[in-house]
Write a protein that holds these residues in place. Structure first.
Motif, PDB file in Angstrom:
ATOM      1  N   PHE A  31     -16.242  10.460  24.016  1.00 55.72           N
ATOM      2  CA  PHE A  31     -17.338  10.552  24.974  1.00 55.72           C
ATOM      3  C   PHE A  31     -18.662  10.835  24.257  1.00 55.72           C
ATOM      4  O   PHE A  31     -19.665  10.147  24.484  1.00 55.72           O
ATOM      5  CB  PHE A  31     -17.033  11.665  25.982  1.00 55.72           C
ATOM      6  N   LEU A  32     -18.677  11.832  23.377  1.00 58.34           N
ATOM      7  CA  LEU A  32     -19.912  12.199  22.681  1.00 58.34           C
ATOM      8  C   LEU A  32     -20.363  11.108  21.722  1.00 58.34           C
ATOM      9  O   LEU A  32     -21.567  10.847  21.580  1.00 58.34           O
ATOM     10  CB  LEU A  32     -19.708  13.514  21.925  1.00 58.34           C
ATOM     11  N   ARG A  33     -19.404  10.473  21.052  1.00 60.17           N
ATOM     12  CA  ARG A  33     -19.762   9.401  20.122  1.00 60.17           C
ATOM     13  C   ARG A  33     -20.430   8.245  20.875  1.00 60.17           C
ATOM     14  O   ARG A  33     -21.418   7.669  20.409  1.00 60.17           O
ATOM     15  CB  ARG A  33     -18.508   8.910  19.395  1.00 60.17           C
ATOM     16  N   THR A  34     -19.877   7.911  22.036  1.00 58.43           N
ATOM     17  CA  THR A  34     -20.469   6.841  22.845  1.00 58.43           C
ATOM     18  C   THR A  34     -21.834   7.251  23.370  1.00 58.43           C
ATOM     19  O   THR A  34     -22.788   6.465  23.357  1.00 58.43           O
ATOM     20  CB  THR A  34     -19.543   6.491  24.024  1.00 58.43           C
ATOM     21  N   LEU A  35     -21.930   8.497  23.832  1.00 61.22           N
ATOM     22  CA  LEU A  35     -23.181   8.989  24.402  1.00 61.22           C
ATOM     23  C   LEU A  35     -24.332   8.857  23.410  1.00 61.22           C
ATOM     24  O   LEU A  35     -25.424   8.394  23.755  1.00 61.22           O
ATOM     25  CB  LEU A  35     -23.003  10.448  24.820  1.00 61.22           C
ATOM     26  N   THR A  36     -24.101   9.256  22.169  1.00 57.54           N
ATOM     27  CA  THR A  36     -25.169   9.183  21.172  1.00 57.54           C
ATOM     28  C   THR A  36     -25.392   7.762  20.679  1.00 57.54           C
ATOM     29  O   THR A  36     -26.518   7.388  20.356  1.00 57.54           O
ATOM     30  CB  THR A  36     -24.850  10.097  19.982  1.00 57.54           C
ATOM     31  N   ALA A  37     -24.328   6.944  20.634  1.00 49.92           N
ATOM     32  CA  ALA A  37     -24.466   5.582  20.119  1.00 49.92           C
ATOM     33  C   ALA A  37     -25.301   4.695  21.030  1.00 49.92           C
ATOM     34  O   ALA A  37     -25.999   3.794  20.566  1.00 49.92           O
ATOM     35  CB  ALA A  37     -23.087   4.956  19.913  1.00 49.92           C
ATOM     36  N   ILE A  38     -25.235   4.940  22.334  1.00 46.89           N
ATOM     37  CA  ILE A  38     -25.964   4.074  23.271  1.00 46.89           C
ATOM     38  C   ILE A  38     -27.310   4.668  23.678  1.00 46.89           C
ATOM     39  O   ILE A  38     -28.028   4.086  24.500  1.00 46.89           O
ATOM     40  CB  ILE A  38     -25.126   3.782  24.534  1.00 46.89           C
ATOM     41  N   SER A  39     -27.666   5.812  23.119  1.00 44.32           N
ATOM     42  CA  SER A  39     -28.946   6.455  23.437  1.00 44.32           C
ATOM     43  C   SER A  39     -30.025   5.934  22.497  1.00 44.32           C
ATOM     44  O   SER A  39     -30.120   6.354  21.351  1.00 44.32           O
ATOM     45  CB  SER A  39     -28.827   7.980  23.319  1.00 44.32           C
ATOM     46  N   THR A  40     -30.823   5.002  22.996  1.00 45.08           N
ATOM     47  CA  THR A  40     -31.906   4.428  22.205  1.00 45.08           C
ATOM     48  C   THR A  40     -33.207   4.490  23.005  1.00 45.08           C
ATOM     49  O   THR A  40     -33.173   4.516  24.242  1.00 45.08           O
ATOM     50  CB  THR A  40     -31.615   2.966  21.837  1.00 45.08           C
ATOM     51  N   PRO A  41     -34.358   4.504  22.328  1.00 44.71           N
ATOM     52  CA  PRO A  41     -35.634   4.537  23.049  1.00 44.71           C
ATOM     53  C   PRO A  41     -35.805   3.366  24.024  1.00 44.71           C
ATOM     54  O   PRO A  41     -36.336   3.544  25.125  1.00 44.71           O
ATOM     55  CB  PRO A  41     -36.672   4.481  21.917  1.00 44.71           C
ATOM     56  N   GLY A  42     -35.370   2.175  23.614  1.00 40.83           N
ATOM     57  CA  GLY A  42     -35.511   1.020  24.491  1.00 40.83           C
ATOM     58  C   GLY A  42     -34.729   1.168  25.782  1.00 40.83           C
ATOM     59  O   GLY A  42     -35.243   0.886  26.878  1.00 40.83           O
ATOM     60  N   ARG A  43     -33.471   1.584  25.675  1.00 35.79           N
ATOM     61  CA  ARG A  43     -32.645   1.758  26.882  1.00 35.79           C
ATOM     62  C   ARG A  43     -33.184   2.888  27.747  1.00 35.79           C
ATOM     63  O   ARG A  43     -33.204   2.787  28.981  1.00 35.79           O
ATOM     64  CB  ARG A  43     -31.192   2.025  26.490  1.00 35.79           C
TER      65      ARG A  43
END
Length: 328
Positions: A185-197
């Motif tokens: 869960f945490l790995r996904t949370l940080t991986a998809i957190s980008t300024p554009g999104r």
């Protein structure tokens, strides 16, 4: 807390003149009410787009699936307590795509976070620039603190912190499985957190809340209820103060009480306001339940095509082997 809320609802219901409330409902313009319902459906569709922004990088490219799951979850939220429809969304998409549930849960967590972000932005702007009743105006320091805390959290996620992971646990017990789930869960949370999104999600969130203001105001106008736009914004903020935890199915009762109390703060009739609040929930709940419950049964048994399985990869992860199902 639940007992206190229920007691307050009983006391409120006993003070309402239901004849006046029903009169407000009967005088409603069908055309304006239909327009309000369409605007509300559009706001929910934009929530689906907002969720899709976070679903795409975890291997769920279908906007149509995100839309169906969003409407199904919204429908279930209208008949269940404690926002149970959000858990249903995770189950629907995980079953339909075979993407692991911890990844889908991470996308739902971010989507819900931006629902809160939009609310806090609206609350901060309202208490800063509008003349609101004292019960909302007192939230100015709280809104500022919440806004700063949310900005800090978003910046933290964008940085992709290396320590945003749970330590590994050896063995095969329950604790091992929980830690493994949490790490995913945490790995996904940080991986998809980008300024554009985050920027796209924020823009959609502001638009979603603006459409909700329009929904409330159109419904009030349909019932010939002379509430101002400022009053509508205040009522919207008041009825959504407890949107994180719903004490009753669809927040029925609590919604009407908070709307009526806020409307009286603007010098409007409490009984007519209660009728308008009932109308708002009817035009929000009925179309969503029809669309959502039509989508839900099919989603429970839907399987993704084998070719989609190759998309279930986050950046830096090895691609899973292709699995071919044998029909018996």
């Amino acid at each position: 807390m639940l007992v206190v809320i229920l007691a307050a609802l009983v006391l409120f219901a006993r003070t309402v003149n239901w004849t006046v409330a029903w009169r407000a409902i009967r005088a409603t313009s069908p055309g304006l009410l239909a327009a309000a319902a369409i605007v509300n459906l559009l706001s929910i569709a934009l929530k689906g787009v907002r969720w899709w922004i976070f679903l795409r990088p975890v291997g769920v490219p279908s906007l149509w699936l995100a839309m169906r799951a969003t409407f199904a979850g919204a429908a279930l939220n209208n008949i269940l307590v404690a926002n149970s429809g959000e858990a249903a969304r995770v189950i629907f998409v995980a079953r339909a795509t075979h993407v692991s549930s911890e990844k889908v849960l991470a996308t739902v967590a971010l989507e819900r976070l931006f629902e809160i972000v939009g609310y806090v932005v609206l609350l901060t702007l309202a208490v800063s620039f509008l003349a609101l009743p004292p019960n909302l105006d007192d939230f100015r320091p709280v809104s500022m603190i919440a806004l700063v805390a949310i900005v800090a959290l978003l910046l933290y996620l964008i940085r992709h912190p290396e320590d945003a992971e749970l330590p590994a646990v050896a063995g095969e017990g329950l604790l091992h499985r929980v830690k493994h789930y949490g790490r995913g869960f945490l790995r996904t949370l940080t991986a998809i957190s980008t300024p554009g999104r985050f920027g796209a999600a924020l823009a959609l969130s502001v638009f979603v809340w603006a459409l909700q203001v329009a929904t409330y105001h159109l419904t009030a106008r349909a019932a010939h209820f002379e509430i101002s736009v400022v009053g509508t914004i205040a009522a919207l903020l008041a009825v959504n103060l407890g949107f994180l935890v719903r004490a009753t199915p669809g927040n029925v009762g609590v919604f009407q009480m908070m709307y009526a109390v806020t409307a009286t703060g603007f010098g409007l009739d409490k009984d007519a306001a209660t009728g308008v609040a009932l109308l708002i929930q009817i035009q929000q709940v009925v179309p969503v339940m029809v669309l959502g419950l039509l989508a839900a049964p099919k989603m429970l048994f839907e399987r993704r095509r084998d070719t989609m399985r190759r998309d279930n990869v986050l950046p830096g992860e090895p691609a899973p082997p292709k699995i071919t199902e044998v029909e018996g």
